[in-house]
Design a protein around this motif. Structure first.
Motif, PDB file in Angstrom:
ATOM      1  N   PRO A   1       0.847  -1.143  -0.036  1.00 23.02           N
ATOM      2  CA  PRO A   1      -0.016   0.039   0.225  1.00 23.02           C
ATOM      3  C   PRO A   1       0.899   1.064   0.072  1.00 23.02           C
ATOM      4  O   PRO A   1       1.924   1.327   0.800  1.00 23.02           O
ATOM      5  CB  PRO A   1      -0.678  -0.053   1.305  1.00 23.02           C
ATOM      6  N   THR A   2       0.503   2.189  -0.910  1.00 22.29           N
ATOM      7  CA  THR A   2       1.383   3.297  -0.856  1.00 22.29           C
ATOM      8  C   THR A   2       0.498   4.711  -0.781  1.00 22.29           C
ATOM      9  O   THR A   2      -0.557   4.774  -1.289  1.00 22.29           O
ATOM     10  CB  THR A   2       2.097   3.491  -2.124  1.00 22.29           C
ATOM     11  N   LEU A   3       1.162   5.543  -0.301  1.00 17.19           N
ATOM     12  CA  LEU A   3       0.583   7.062  -0.500  1.00 17.19           C
ATOM     13  C   LEU A   3       1.754   7.974  -0.393  1.00 17.19           C
ATOM     14  O   LEU A   3       2.310   8.244   0.792  1.00 17.19           O
ATOM     15  CB  LEU A   3      -0.494   7.379   0.838  1.00 17.19           C
ATOM     16  N   ASN A   4       2.081   8.771  -1.509  1.00 12.63           N
ATOM     17  CA  ASN A   4       3.155   9.723  -1.618  1.00 12.63           C
ATOM     18  C   ASN A   4       4.613   8.937  -1.086  1.00 12.63           C
ATOM     19  O   ASN A   4       5.214   9.507  -0.367  1.00 12.63           O
ATOM     20  CB  ASN A   4       2.947  10.920  -0.920  1.00 12.63           C
ATOM     21  N   GLU A   5       4.810   7.679  -1.704  1.00 13.09           N
ATOM     22  CA  GLU A   5       5.836   7.054  -1.440  1.00 13.09           C
ATOM     23  C   GLU A   5       6.989   7.249  -2.579  1.00 13.09           C
ATOM     24  O   GLU A   5       7.603   6.181  -2.857  1.00 13.09           O
ATOM     25  CB  GLU A   5       5.610   5.660  -1.015  1.00 13.09           C
ATOM     26  N   ALA A   6       7.080   8.348  -3.352  1.00 13.53           N
ATOM     27  CA  ALA A   6       8.057   8.386  -4.465  1.00 13.53           C
ATOM     28  C   ALA A   6       9.374   7.981  -4.249  1.00 13.53           C
ATOM     29  O   ALA A   6      10.005   7.556  -4.899  1.00 13.53           O
ATOM     30  CB  ALA A   6       7.680   9.751  -5.460  1.00 13.53           C
TER      31      ALA A   6
ATOM     32  N   SER B   1      -1.642   9.148  -4.601  1.00 13.00           N
ATOM     33  CA  SER B   1      -0.553   9.915  -4.346  1.00 13.00           C
ATOM     34  C   SER B   1      -0.474  10.886  -5.483  1.00 13.00           C
ATOM     35  O   SER B   1      -0.948  10.772  -6.473  1.00 13.00           O
ATOM     36  CB  SER B   1       0.809   8.779  -4.559  1.00 13.00           C
ATOM     37  N   ASP B   2       0.127  11.915  -5.096  1.00 12.40           N
ATOM     38  CA  ASP B   2       0.040  13.160  -6.083  1.00 12.40           C
ATOM     39  C   ASP B   2       1.755  13.532  -6.387  1.00 12.40           C
ATOM     40  O   ASP B   2       1.989  14.533  -6.913  1.00 12.40           O
ATOM     41  CB  ASP B   2      -0.412  14.618  -5.566  1.00 12.40           C
ATOM     42  N   ASP B   3       2.513  12.434  -6.058  1.00 16.29           N
ATOM     43  CA  ASP B   3       3.993  12.790  -6.208  1.00 16.29           C
ATOM     44  C   ASP B   3       4.614  11.868  -7.386  1.00 16.29           C
ATOM     45  O   ASP B   3       5.933  11.488  -7.206  1.00 16.29           O
ATOM     46  CB  ASP B   3       4.645  12.404  -5.043  1.00 16.29           C
ATOM     47  N   GLY B   4       3.824  11.269  -7.833  1.00  9.76           N
ATOM     48  CA  GLY B   4       4.150  10.164  -9.270  1.00  9.76           C
ATOM     49  C   GLY B   4       4.492   8.887  -8.523  1.00  9.76           C
ATOM     50  O   GLY B   4       5.232   7.992  -9.377  1.00  9.76           O
ATOM     51  N   THR B   5       4.213   8.399  -7.384  1.00 10.75           N
ATOM     52  CA  THR B   5       4.322   6.979  -6.792  1.00 10.75           C
ATOM     53  C   THR B   5       3.796   5.977  -7.727  1.00 10.75           C
ATOM     54  O   THR B   5       4.649   5.045  -8.193  1.00 10.75           O
ATOM     55  CB  THR B   5       3.632   6.682  -5.435  1.00 10.75           C
ATOM     56  N   SER B   6       2.658   6.359  -8.173  1.00  9.24           N
ATOM     57  CA  SER B   6       2.126   5.122  -9.325  1.00  9.24           C
ATOM     58  C   SER B   6       2.939   4.762 -10.584  1.00  9.24           C
ATOM     59  O   SER B   6       3.260   3.903 -10.850  1.00  9.24           O
ATOM     60  CB  SER B   6       0.681   5.545  -9.854  1.00  9.24           C
TER      61      SER B   6
ATOM     62  N   ALA C   1       1.222 -11.626   1.229  1.00  2.90           N
ATOM     63  CA  ALA C   1       2.243 -10.797   2.043  1.00  2.90           C
ATOM     64  C   ALA C   1       1.835  -9.286   1.867  1.00  2.90           C
ATOM     65  O   ALA C   1       1.927  -8.729   0.766  1.00  2.90           O
ATOM     66  CB  ALA C   1       3.723 -11.222   1.807  1.00  2.90           C
ATOM     67  N   PHE C   2       1.852  -8.449   2.937  1.00  9.67           N
ATOM     68  CA  PHE C   2       1.573  -7.082   2.922  1.00  9.67           C
ATOM     69  C   PHE C   2       2.916  -6.560   3.523  1.00  9.67           C
ATOM     70  O   PHE C   2       3.331  -6.717   4.521  1.00  9.67           O
ATOM     71  CB  PHE C   2       0.398  -6.948   3.902  1.00  9.67           C
ATOM     72  N   LEU C   3       3.244  -5.698   2.550  1.00 12.84           N
ATOM     73  CA  LEU C   3       4.702  -5.149   3.225  1.00 12.84           C
ATOM     74  C   LEU C   3       4.706  -3.351   2.584  1.00 12.84           C
ATOM     75  O   LEU C   3       4.076  -2.971   1.889  1.00 12.84           O
ATOM     76  CB  LEU C   3       5.623  -5.569   1.793  1.00 12.84           C
ATOM     77  N   HIS C   4       4.957  -2.850   3.904  1.00 11.80           N
ATOM     78  CA  HIS C   4       4.918  -1.259   3.794  1.00 11.80           C
ATOM     79  C   HIS C   4       6.085  -0.930   2.789  1.00 11.80           C
ATOM     80  O   HIS C   4       7.260  -1.615   2.729  1.00 11.80           O
ATOM     81  CB  HIS C   4       5.255  -0.693   5.296  1.00 11.80           C
ATOM     82  N   ALA C   5       6.000   0.160   2.246  1.00 14.63           N
ATOM     83  CA  ALA C   5       6.806   0.680   1.226  1.00 14.63           C
ATOM     84  C   ALA C   5       8.281   0.832   1.663  1.00 14.63           C
ATOM     85  O   ALA C   5       9.122   1.025   0.764  1.00 14.63           O
ATOM     86  CB  ALA C   5       6.371   1.944   0.553  1.00 14.63           C
TER      87      ALA C   5
ATOM     88  N   ALA D   1      11.300  -0.634  -3.286  1.00 15.36           N
ATOM     89  CA  ALA D   1      10.387  -1.532  -2.720  1.00 15.36           C
ATOM     90  C   ALA D   1      10.089  -2.678  -3.684  1.00 15.36           C
ATOM     91  O   ALA D   1      10.043  -3.900  -3.544  1.00 15.36           O
ATOM     92  CB  ALA D   1       9.218  -0.861  -1.956  1.00 15.36           C
ATOM     93  N   VAL D   2       9.727  -2.255  -5.014  1.00  8.80           N
ATOM     94  CA  VAL D   2       9.448  -3.206  -5.796  1.00  8.80           C
ATOM     95  C   VAL D   2      10.225  -3.828  -6.484  1.00  8.80           C
ATOM     96  O   VAL D   2      10.414  -5.249  -6.515  1.00  8.80           O
ATOM     97  CB  VAL D   2       8.517  -2.303  -6.987  1.00  8.80           C
ATOM     98  N   GLU D   3      11.462  -3.265  -6.683  1.00  6.19           N
ATOM     99  CA  GLU D   3      12.703  -3.896  -7.054  1.00  6.19           C
ATOM    100  C   GLU D   3      13.066  -5.102  -6.186  1.00  6.19           C
ATOM    101  O   GLU D   3      13.483  -6.128  -6.454  1.00  6.19           O
ATOM    102  CB  GLU D   3      13.872  -2.976  -7.226  1.00  6.19           C
ATOM    103  N   ALA D   4      13.272  -4.774  -4.785  1.00  6.31           N
ATOM    104  CA  ALA D   4      13.646  -5.645  -3.739  1.00  6.31           C
ATOM    105  C   ALA D   4      12.640  -6.763  -3.453  1.00  6.31           C
ATOM    106  O   ALA D   4      13.218  -7.784  -3.562  1.00  6.31           O
ATOM    107  CB  ALA D   4      13.479  -5.000  -2.415  1.00  6.31           C
ATOM    108  N   ALA D   5      11.532  -6.625  -3.862  1.00  5.16           N
ATOM    109  CA  ALA D   5      10.319  -7.622  -3.872  1.00  5.16           C
ATOM    110  C   ALA D   5      10.715  -8.689  -5.166  1.00  5.16           C
ATOM    111  O   ALA D   5      10.439  -9.830  -5.021  1.00  5.16           O
ATOM    112  CB  ALA D   5       8.930  -7.009  -4.080  1.00  5.16           C
ATOM    113  N   ARG D   6      11.201  -8.053  -6.015  1.00  3.99           N
ATOM    114  CA  ARG D   6      11.264  -8.877  -7.389  1.00  3.99           C
ATOM    115  C   ARG D   6      12.326  -9.707  -7.231  1.00  3.99           C
ATOM    116  O   ARG D   6      12.474 -10.874  -7.568  1.00  3.99           O
ATOM    117  CB  ARG D   6      11.612  -8.045  -8.471  1.00  3.99           C
TER     118      ARG D   6
END
Length: 229
Positions: free
Chosen positions: A13-18, A43-48, A81-85, A24-29
């Protein structure tokens, strides 16, 4: 997906975690064959955009519980598995999940924390958090909660509360089966404790849990502690 008996989906889950989401995604991969789902709360900082290496990026209603439930619904795995960013599972995490879920009595678990900061206070905090899981079977979100999908759905998913949704999910899951702490580490950013202070943040967490068990509603607690997340 994994060649093992369980298919693991990691929901972030993310909210403004640019600043951290791409890592986080790379480490999960790097963990191995798993699905990565990012559930963004607008998010309004380009997180998506920065999360584009994930298998799925959802934009949904804001709120960690709502976002995690949306991510779980979109995921394909039979283990969630739920992982904070700002947390990083370490190599071997998927294998550790597989080992503990070989016991059919275990429905969920979490990882031992390694807070990314030096100092005895952080080491004591890690030990205290591990003891909480062992003694009470209360895993918190920054410990990397994983759960069998069947148990997650049986428990009704995360209750859609403004805070402490992880605690209330644990209380529901305890009625379904065992919750365990695995020795595999999860590296946790120290930013929350560094911003608030280790003692102050810990006392705040304990007071929230105590007040919740005394019957104070999560909505009221969210008003009392607006920056606790």
């Amino acid at each position: 997906m994994s060649d093992s008996r369980h298919r693991v989906s990691i929901v972030i889950p993310t909210l403004n975690e640019a600043a951290v989401i791409a890592g986080a995604v790379e480490a999960a991969r790097r963990l191995g064959a798993c699905e990565v789902v990012v559930a963004d709360g607008g998010s309004d900082d380009g997180t998506s955009d920065l999360a584009r290496q994930a298998d799925r990026v959802l934009v949904c209603q804001r709120g960690r519980a709502v976002q995690q439930n949306a991510g779980a619904a979109a995921a394909a795995g039979d283990v969630l598995a739920f992982l904070h960013a700002d947390c990083r599972l370490q190599p071997g995490a998927l294998e550790a999940i597989e080992r503990v879920l070989a016991d059919s009595r275990v429905v969920a678990g979490c990882f031992r924390q390694r807070i990314d900061a030096a100092g005895v206070r952080y080491r004591l905090l890690e030990r205290g958090n591990a003891l909480r899981v062992r003694a009470l079977q209360w895993a918190y979100g920054d410990q990397g909660i994983f759960v069998r999908r069947e148990a997650f759905e049986r428990a009704g998913g995360f209750p859609e509360l403004p805070l402490m949704e992880d605690l209330w999910l644990m209380k529901r899951l305890k009625r379904v089966g065992r919750i365990v702490l695995v020795d595999q580490r999860i590296v946790v950013s120290a930013r929350r404790w560094q911003r608030t202070g280790v003692v102050r943040q810990t006392l705040r967490n304990w007071s929230l849990v105590l007040l919740a068990h005394l019957g104070v509603s999560p909505a009221r607690l969210a008003r009392l502690y607006p920056h606790v997340r």
